[in-house]
Design an enzyme around this catalytic site. Structure first.
Site, PDB file in Angstrom:
ATOM      1  CD  GLU A  93      -1.281  -0.242   3.649  1.00  9.53           C
ATOM      2  OE1 GLU A  93      -1.893  -1.525   3.652  1.00  9.53           O
ATOM      3  OE2 GLU A  93      -1.546   0.540   4.374  1.00  9.53           O
ATOM      4  CB  CYS A 120       4.263  -1.823  13.638  1.00  6.17           C
ATOM      5  SG  CYS A 120       4.354  -1.657  11.948  1.00  6.17           S
TER       6      CYS A 120
HETATM    7  N1  SAH Z   1      10.355   0.347   9.142  1.00  7.74           N
HETATM    8  C1  SAH Z   1      10.709   1.793   9.118  1.00  7.74           C
HETATM    9  C2  SAH Z   1       9.465   2.400   8.304  1.00  7.74           C
HETATM   10  C3  SAH Z   1       8.299   2.039   8.110  1.00  7.74           C
HETATM   11  S1  SAH Z   1       7.077   2.273   9.782  1.00  7.74           S
HETATM   12  C4  SAH Z   1      10.881   2.695  10.455  1.00  7.74           C
HETATM   13  O1  SAH Z   1      10.441   1.746  11.537  1.00  7.74           O
HETATM   14  O2  SAH Z   1      10.769   3.487  10.472  1.00  7.74           O
HETATM   15  C5  SAH Z   1       6.799   3.938   9.576  1.00  7.74           C
HETATM   16  C6  SAH Z   1       6.495   4.597  10.996  1.00  7.74           C
HETATM   17  O3  SAH Z   1       5.338   4.326  11.429  1.00  7.74           O
HETATM   18  C7  SAH Z   1       7.471   4.198  12.036  1.00  7.74           C
HETATM   19  O4  SAH Z   1       8.116   5.542  12.887  1.00  7.74           O
HETATM   20  C8  SAH Z   1       6.903   3.336  12.740  1.00  7.74           C
HETATM   21  O5  SAH Z   1       7.283   3.072  14.079  1.00  7.74           O
HETATM   22  C9  SAH Z   1       5.465   3.901  13.036  1.00  7.74           C
HETATM   23  N2  SAH Z   1       4.444   3.060  13.314  1.00  7.74           N
HETATM   24  C10 SAH Z   1       4.290   1.717  13.118  1.00  7.74           C
HETATM   25  N3  SAH Z   1       3.192   1.373  13.548  1.00  7.74           N
HETATM   26  C11 SAH Z   1       2.418   2.470  14.073  1.00  7.74           C
HETATM   27  C12 SAH Z   1       1.274   2.610  14.840  1.00  7.74           C
HETATM   28  N4  SAH Z   1       0.480   1.631  15.104  1.00  7.74           N
HETATM   29  N5  SAH Z   1       0.827   4.099  15.115  1.00  7.74           N
HETATM   30  C13 SAH Z   1       1.902   4.841  14.819  1.00  7.74           C
HETATM   31  N6  SAH Z   1       3.133   4.681  14.363  1.00  7.74           N
HETATM   32  C14 SAH Z   1       3.244   3.592  13.937  1.00  7.74           C
END
Ligand code: SAH
Length: 349
Positions: A93, A120
């Site tokens: 996505e 996540c």
């Molecule tokens: N793997 C990379 C990029 C993808 S995640 C990373 O860790 O940065 C993108 C962002 O969304 C990251 O900051 C991650 O920690 C955050 N994220 C993931 N799940 C989330 C959630 N449920 N609520 C808010 N942010 C979230």
């Protein structure tokens, strides 16, 4: 695709080598690159190439193409979420967000993710494969062609850990940065990582000064280890050290992403500890009210707590923003849509 090569994943230099091998002139490489980077999907549409060259190209190459399975547009703010089916049937996505300064796209770098962050949505289904540079580029091109709007900012913050797919991500950065292609400046690109230290240091040397976002989410290793298994490999001290080297090499300000989770990392003490660690760095903190993902048990901090956290960081001179929520009516947060369809049994792998 039957051993054929994806033209979208090729640099001009790679196209030149291929054309030389095929007995054609090198300057055709730029023409092909310009066509593919405009989003053209049919080799026969490359009208300035001879029929003979087009036929030869079709024998050995194809152009990546996504099927838009679904597009959700928020009624609140116009955010659009795309669910794409890749050539091999996998699903990713991307999100298009509208800001006052233009359009920004959030793209995926992998199908699934290995990092296992507990909060996540992308991690639940595990890791399937890396995306190619062409598949990352095509998320931008397909959205641009669908909306007829130019994307002025790209964040690699969708599904996947970009620095775990280092070679393809860096190739994508070079492709999208190229003057004959999308021509997007490094300042308009952000790479978000959970903190893979060796790759952060490598990226510092690439001479593409993109903005680095570090998903920190905790003020100390004890809390971070509870939610991010990667912290066992790279401690916060090591990450901060790598960030300093990155800013030194690129002159770019680091963004620390900090998801506010009720009762876990959102107290005044947590804010003070965080401020103590990063004050004085060329950085800012982006507080994210966490999106609740089914079964994780994590809840979002209250608005009041987020405001107090921000105030404490700012008192110590750490610039802090609270992420504006976009597309909340369409599950626009990264990985959420794919995940919710999986939960409903609509996505079968
Ligand atoms: N793997 C990379 C990029 C993808 S995640 C990373 O860790 O940065 C993108 C962002 O969304 C990251 O900051 C991650 O920690 C955050 N994220 C993931 N799940 C989330 C959630 N449920 N609520 C808010 N942010 C979230």
């Amino acid at each position: 695709m039957d051993g054929k090569i994806d033209l979208l994943s090729m640099t001009i230099e790679e196209l030149e080598n291929m054309l030389t091998q095929m007995g054609h002139q090198k300057f055709r490489a730029k023409q092909i690159f310009q066509w593919t980077n405009k989003g053209i999907k049919d080799i026969d549409g490359m009208s300035n190439l001879s029929k003979d060259l087009r036929e030869q190209l079709k024998e050995r190459a194809y152009i990546n193409r996504f099927e838009i399975i679904k597009k959700f547009v928020s009624n609140i703010d116009g955010t659009a979420k795309y669910l794409f089916r890749l050539g091999d049937g996998n699903i990713i996505e991307s999100v298009l967000m509208k800001y006052s300064h233009g359009y920004s796209a959030c793209i995926s770098s992998q199908v699934g993710c290995k990092m296992g962050c507990k909060f996540c949505a992308s991690t639940g289904a595990g890791f399937v494969r890396n995306l190619t540079s062409g598949e990352m580029l095509d998320q931008i091109l397909t959205i641009q062609n669908d909306t007829k709007e130019r994307i002025g900012n790209v964040v690699i913050m969708g599904i996947g850990e970009p620095l775990d797919n280092y070679e393809n991500v860096v190739k994508f950065l070079r492709l999208i940065n190229h003057k004959d292609g999308v021509n997007l400046g490094a300042r308009h690109i952000s790479v978000s990582t959970c903190g893979l230290v060796p790759e952060v240091l490598r990226l510092a040397e690439e001479k593409i000064p993109v903005t680095l976002s570090i998903s920190l989410h905790a003020p100390n290793d004890t809390i971070r280890e509870k939610i991010m298994p990667v912290n066992k490999r790279y401690s916060i001290d090591k990450i901060i050290e790598a960030c300093k080297i990155y800013t030194e090499a690129t002159n770019r300000r680091i963004t620390f992403e900090y998801a506010m989770i009720n009762g876990l990392n959102d107290s005044k003490e947590n804010a003070l500890e965080l401020a103590g660690r990063i004050r004085g760095m060329l950085c800012h903190v982006n507080l994210i009210p966490i999106n609740t993902v089914s079964d994780t048990g994590f809840k979002r901090s209250s608005k009041d707590k987020i405001a107090i956290f921000k105030e404490i960081l700012e008192r110590y001179g750490v610039e802090t923003t609270v992420r504006r929520e976009l597309g909340s009516d369409i599950n626009a947060a990264c990985g959420q849509l794919r995940r919710s369809l999986m939960d409903e049994g609509q996505l079968v792998f």
